[in-house]
Design a protein around this motif. Sequence first.
Motif, PDB file in Angstrom:
ATOM      1  N   ARG A 150       0.836  -1.201   0.000  1.00 55.91           N
ATOM      2  CA  ARG A 150       0.000   0.000   0.000  1.00 55.91           C
ATOM      3  C   ARG A 150       0.872   1.253   0.000  1.00 55.91           C
ATOM      4  NH1 ARG A 150      -3.719   0.573   5.032  1.00 55.91           N
ATOM      5  NH2 ARG A 150      -1.757   1.259   5.955  1.00 55.91           N
ATOM      6  N   ALA A 151       1.954   1.236   0.801  1.00 56.12           N
ATOM      7  CA  ALA A 151       2.861   2.382   0.838  1.00 56.12           C
ATOM      8  C   ALA A 151       3.567   2.559  -0.503  1.00 56.12           C
ATOM      9  CB  ALA A 151       3.882   2.200   1.959  1.00 56.12           C
ATOM     10  N   ASP A 152       3.988   1.431  -1.116  1.00 55.25           N
ATOM     11  CA  ASP A 152       4.648   1.506  -2.428  1.00 55.25           C
ATOM     12  C   ASP A 152       3.696   2.066  -3.479  1.00 55.25           C
ATOM     13  OD1 ASP A 152       6.941   0.478  -1.359  1.00 55.25           O
ATOM     14  OD2 ASP A 152       6.577  -1.582  -2.035  1.00 55.25           O
ATOM     15  N   LEU A 153       2.440   1.652  -3.426  1.00 56.07           N
ATOM     16  CA  LEU A 153       1.460   2.132  -4.399  1.00 56.07           C
ATOM     17  C   LEU A 153       1.171   3.614  -4.203  1.00 56.07           C
ATOM     18  CD1 LEU A 153      -1.073  -0.845  -4.411  1.00 56.07           C
ATOM     19  CD2 LEU A 153       0.451  -0.175  -6.263  1.00 56.07           C
ATOM     20  N   ARG A 154       1.373   4.109  -2.977  1.00 55.15           N
ATOM     21  CA  ARG A 154       1.106   5.514  -2.722  1.00 55.15           C
ATOM     22  C   ARG A 154       2.011   6.410  -3.575  1.00 55.15           C
ATOM     23  NH1 ARG A 154       1.598   5.478   2.534  1.00 55.15           N
ATOM     24  NH2 ARG A 154      -0.502   4.648   2.701  1.00 55.15           N
ATOM     25  N   SER A 155       3.262   5.967  -3.818  1.00 56.82           N
ATOM     26  CA  SER A 155       4.153   6.771  -4.649  1.00 56.82           C
ATOM     27  C   SER A 155       3.628   6.852  -6.077  1.00 56.82           C
ATOM     28  CB  SER A 155       5.568   6.184  -4.631  1.00 56.82           C
ATOM     29  OG  SER A 155       5.590   4.889  -5.216  1.00 56.82           O
ATOM     30  N   ASP A 156       3.056   5.740  -6.575  1.00 54.10           N
ATOM     31  CA  ASP A 156       2.464   5.765  -7.918  1.00 54.10           C
ATOM     32  C   ASP A 156       1.224   6.661  -7.937  1.00 54.10           C
ATOM     33  OD1 ASP A 156       4.337   4.023  -9.015  1.00 54.10           O
ATOM     34  OD2 ASP A 156       3.201   2.255  -8.405  1.00 54.10           O
ATOM     35  N   THR A 157       0.422   6.589  -6.870  1.00 51.55           N
ATOM     36  CA  THR A 157      -0.774   7.433  -6.794  1.00 51.55           C
ATOM     37  C   THR A 157      -0.397   8.907  -6.773  1.00 51.55           C
ATOM     38  OG1 THR A 157      -1.955   5.705  -5.568  1.00 51.55           O
ATOM     39  CG2 THR A 157      -2.842   7.923  -5.445  1.00 51.55           C
ATOM     40  N   ASP A 158       0.626   9.241  -5.974  1.00 48.82           N
ATOM     41  CA  ASP A 158       1.076  10.636  -5.907  1.00 48.82           C
ATOM     42  C   ASP A 158       1.588  11.104  -7.262  1.00 48.82           C
ATOM     43  OD1 ASP A 158       0.418  10.700  -3.249  1.00 48.82           O
ATOM     44  OD2 ASP A 158       2.469  10.432  -2.517  1.00 48.82           O
ATOM     45  N   ALA A 159       2.328  10.219  -7.959  1.00 42.39           N
ATOM     46  CA  ALA A 159       2.855  10.582  -9.273  1.00 42.39           C
ATOM     47  C   ALA A 159       1.727  10.783 -10.280  1.00 42.39           C
ATOM     48  CB  ALA A 159       3.817   9.503  -9.764  1.00 42.39           C
ATOM     49  N   MET A 160       0.688   9.923 -10.199  1.00 43.38           N
ATOM     50  CA  MET A 160      -0.465  10.093 -11.089  1.00 43.38           C
ATOM     51  C   MET A 160      -1.187  11.403 -10.807  1.00 43.38           C
ATOM     52  SD  MET A 160      -2.207   6.300 -11.323  1.00 43.38           S
ATOM     53  CE  MET A 160      -1.326   4.901 -12.017  1.00 43.38           C
ATOM     54  N   ALA A 161      -1.321  11.739  -9.512  1.00 44.35           N
ATOM     55  CA  ALA A 161      -1.989  12.991  -9.151  1.00 44.35           C
ATOM     56  C   ALA A 161      -1.196  14.187  -9.665  1.00 44.35           C
ATOM     57  CB  ALA A 161      -2.165  13.074  -7.637  1.00 44.35           C
ATOM     58  N   ALA A 162       0.142  14.121  -9.524  1.00 41.74           N
ATOM     59  CA  ALA A 162       0.983  15.212 -10.013  1.00 41.74           C
ATOM     60  C   ALA A 162       0.890  15.331 -11.528  1.00 41.74           C
ATOM     61  CB  ALA A 162       2.432  14.972  -9.597  1.00 41.74           C
ATOM     62  N   LEU A 163       0.831  14.178 -12.205  1.00 39.46           N
ATOM     63  CA  LEU A 163       0.696  14.184 -13.657  1.00 39.46           C
ATOM     64  C   LEU A 163      -0.645  14.781 -14.062  1.00 39.46           C
ATOM     65  CD1 LEU A 163       1.927  13.335 -16.357  1.00 39.46           C
ATOM     66  CD2 LEU A 163       0.908  11.074 -16.045  1.00 39.46           C
ATOM     67  N   GLY A 164      -1.707  14.437 -13.316  1.00 41.84           N
ATOM     68  CA  GLY A 164      -3.024  14.999 -13.605  1.00 41.84           C
ATOM     69  C   GLY A 164      -3.058  16.498 -13.418  1.00 41.84           C
ATOM     70  N   ARG A 165      -2.343  16.979 -12.371  1.00 45.05           N
ATOM     71  CA  ARG A 165      -2.312  18.432 -12.146  1.00 45.05           C
ATOM     72  C   ARG A 165      -1.558  19.141 -13.270  1.00 45.05           C
ATOM     73  NH1 ARG A 165      -1.681  16.754  -6.687  1.00 45.05           N
ATOM     74  NH2 ARG A 165       0.582  16.871  -6.841  1.00 45.05           N
ATOM     75  N   ARG A 166      -0.526  18.462 -13.836  1.00 43.15           N
ATOM     76  CA  ARG A 166       0.226  19.081 -14.930  1.00 43.15           C
ATOM     77  C   ARG A 166      -0.611  19.141 -16.205  1.00 43.15           C
ATOM     78  NH1 ARG A 166       4.483  15.921 -15.000  1.00 43.15           N
ATOM     79  NH2 ARG A 166       4.256  14.807 -16.958  1.00 43.15           N
ATOM     80  N   ILE A 167      -1.396  18.074 -16.438  1.00 46.20           N
ATOM     81  CA  ILE A 167      -2.220  18.035 -17.653  1.00 46.20           C
ATOM     82  C   ILE A 167      -3.406  18.981 -17.527  1.00 46.20           C
ATOM     83  CG2 ILE A 167      -3.688  16.558 -19.077  1.00 46.20           C
ATOM     84  CD1 ILE A 167      -1.882  14.216 -18.268  1.00 46.20           C
ATOM     85  N   ALA A 168      -4.049  18.997 -16.333  1.00 41.56           N
ATOM     86  CA  ALA A 168      -5.223  19.858 -16.107  1.00 41.56           C
ATOM     87  C   ALA A 168      -4.998  20.653 -14.841  1.00 41.56           C
ATOM     88  CB  ALA A 168      -6.494  19.008 -15.986  1.00 41.56           C
ATOM     89  N   PRO A 169      -4.295  21.788 -14.922  1.00 39.50           N
ATOM     90  CA  PRO A 169      -3.955  22.568 -13.734  1.00 39.50           C
ATOM     91  C   PRO A 169      -5.169  22.885 -12.881  1.00 39.50           C
ATOM     92  CG  PRO A 169      -2.882  23.465 -15.687  1.00 39.50           C
ATOM     93  CD  PRO A 169      -3.863  22.434 -16.164  1.00 39.50           C
ATOM     94  N   ALA A 170      -4.956  22.894 -11.560  1.00 38.26           N
ATOM     95  CA  ALA A 170      -6.070  23.145 -10.628  1.00 38.26           C
ATOM     96  C   ALA A 170      -6.686  24.514 -10.842  1.00 38.26           C
ATOM     97  CB  ALA A 170      -5.564  23.019  -9.187  1.00 38.26           C
TER      98      ALA A 170
END
Length: 320
Positions: A150-170
């Motif tokens: 779960r902790a390892d997957l959190r890094s992937d989740t954070d990276a996906m969230a950061a990627l989403g913010r780059r594609i569609a800025p808040a």
Amino acid sequence: MLDAAMFAEPLRQLVAALGTGVLAPGNPAETIRAAADAVDAARRGSTAATEAVRTHWEGSGAAAAVDATGRVQQSMGMLTDDADDFARLVESAGGKVQSASTRLLGLVDSLERRARAFGSELFTPAGLLTMLPVAAGHLGRGLEIVARTRADLRSDTDAMAALGRRIAPASVTTTSDPATAERLSVSPVSGGVPITLPDGSVAYAPNERAAKAVRAALSQRGVPYLWGGTTPAGFDCSGFTRWAYRQAGLDLPRLAQDQDTAGIRVSQAQLQPGDLAVWSGHVAMYIGNDQMIEAGDPVGVSPVRTTNLDQTFEGFFRPR
């Protein structure tokens, strides 16, 4: 009928809750890559068209057209790169789950072999006294595997969230739900205490005690997971939230499933920094701006969620 397999049933439930991690045909990574290939093909076609413009068209209009096309091509190239990054993250997450599932199945096999070795003596008092601690040890190792994954997957989740913010800025994100818009707002609230979050945004706690608890929790990012841990040497989930609130002068119950008794229930739309998300066997702290912090391996920040393996979500609660 009693048999050796019953000792491994809790581990099988962990395997079922975790999943195999195997990506089926048509999975998101495959679909995203196919779409990225189509965008890249369109970009290459656009490049050829731009060269034709350079050759056969001159003047300010031609220059403007070439400039506009160049910007479009750059955006298409960035979109292709982002799609490839997203696909790799999906595959990375699948691989981590697959690895954990394989290790859990290894524990199931190990435990069943140990149980079968007792033969007809397994369910005698002596056999049970020997076997039950072995089963508990295997289950503990299985839970550690799940916690690490779960902790390892959190890094992937954070990276996906950061990627989403780059594609569609808040800054251009909108919502039609007023309650959600208010919850996600980073604007100061009346009497709110500002807290700077790890992503650089600012959230506003309802009071100083909640702000102290959140700041204490954030100060422990990176601390490793420790089963039964209640200090900065290592935390489990409820030990972590209890420690954070103790720094703010409030004593919470020790167990995750009991920490809801120390507060009032709130809806997700009403969340404020310091509120707790409670499951039947896990607890996390909301820190603001749609993020929460929790004890994993290590302590880290993740997006707010209401799912946690196969555990029952009890709700959001505000300690008092």
